[in-house]
Design an enzyme around this catalytic site. Sequence first.
Site, PDB file in Angstrom:
ATOM      1  N   ASP A   1      20.540  17.393  21.105  1.00  0.00           N
ATOM      2  CA  ASP A   1      20.781  16.704  22.386  1.00  0.00           C
ATOM      3  C   ASP A   1      20.787  15.182  22.213  1.00  0.00           C
ATOM      4  O   ASP A   1      20.826  14.451  23.201  1.00  0.00           O
ATOM      5  CB  ASP A   1      19.712  17.110  23.420  1.00  0.00           C
ATOM      6  CG  ASP A   1      18.284  16.830  22.920  1.00  0.00           C
ATOM      7  OD1 ASP A   1      18.130  16.279  21.793  1.00  0.00           O
ATOM      8  OD2 ASP A   1      17.332  17.143  23.641  1.00  0.00           O
TER       9      ASP A   1
ATOM     10  N   CYS B   1      11.879   3.493  -3.813  1.00  0.00           N
ATOM     11  CA  CYS B   1      13.068   3.946  -3.067  1.00  0.00           C
ATOM     12  C   CYS B   1      13.898   4.903  -3.915  1.00  0.00           C
ATOM     13  O   CYS B   1      14.446   5.888  -3.404  1.00  0.00           O
ATOM     14  CB  CYS B   1      13.928   2.756  -2.655  1.00  0.00           C
ATOM     15  SG  CYS B   1      13.059   1.593  -1.607  1.00  0.00           S
TER      16      CYS B   1
HETATM   17  C1  BEZ Z   1      10.014   0.033  -4.046  1.00  0.00           C
HETATM   18  O1  BEZ Z   1      10.871   0.780  -3.577  1.00  0.00           O
HETATM   19  O2  BEZ Z   1       9.513   0.251  -5.136  1.00  0.00           O
HETATM   20  C2  BEZ Z   1       9.530  -1.143  -3.263  1.00  0.00           C
HETATM   21  C3  BEZ Z   1      10.405  -1.848  -2.444  1.00  0.00           C
HETATM   22  C4  BEZ Z   1       9.940  -2.938  -1.746  1.00  0.00           C
HETATM   23  C5  BEZ Z   1       8.611  -3.323  -1.844  1.00  0.00           C
HETATM   24  C6  BEZ Z   1       7.740  -2.596  -2.628  1.00  0.00           C
HETATM   25  C7  BEZ Z   1       8.203  -1.496  -3.357  1.00  0.00           C
END
Ligand code: BEZ
Length: 235
Positions: free
Chosen positions: A152, A60
């Site tokens: 829209d 993430c």
């Molecule tokens: C990650 O962002 O590394 C991750 C988050 C949840 C599960 C597996 C990886």
Amino acid sequence: QSPHTEFWSRNKPNMPGLLLGDEFPNFEADTTIGRIKFHDFLGNSWGILFSHPRDFTPVCTTELACAAKISDEFKKRGVKMIALSIDSVEDHRNWSKDVMAFNSEAESALPFPIIADDKRELSVQLGMLDPDERDKDGMPLTARCVFVIGPDKKLKLSILYPATTGRNFNELLRVIDSLQLTAQKKVATPVDWKPGDKVMVIPSLSEAEATALFPNGVTTKELPSGKKYLRYTQL
Ligand code: BEZ
């Protein structure tokens, strides 16, 4: 019954999922820039809403750092960005600092807000949860979901990746270029298309209509079927 089983039996019937062309819900939510009403947040712009499983996780962090790095490219295309996960505003604010530090831009703020969905209400409504990924209490995490919304307020594109597979945000710019072009012109973009490449004439246009619409000419590829459906033009 585990918390996970109980959660899914209660919430799965409420996760119908959005279809292309559906009006995107005008939800209210707390975010890192305060409370928003989604349609007001979008105004007349295009929008991209992308969820991630959890703050302070590695994949993430790389994804949001990339999104931040190329945020000017989304801005250039008139696309408002907003992220979402099942963490609190406070977590989002703290984690944003890690994300920007990962980009070696620790002094700058994350250039887009993050929605706090700690009650998972929006994630259920938008069908964003990943049944295979759970937190320490056994509760589901958000998947890597992307929605592109048109001016829209209708859904133009969605993708859904599991937590273990990071997305390609440059590909999202490419598909936005295609969505914005094909919203204006009667064309479709072929495999791996990028702006400036030839485009395909859509099958519903007759030969006469295509000739009239595309002054640069239409090239039809000969195929064994003899059918004249593979038509290119240069815009
Ligand atoms: C990650 O962002 O590394 C991750 C988050 C949840 C599960 C597996 C990886």
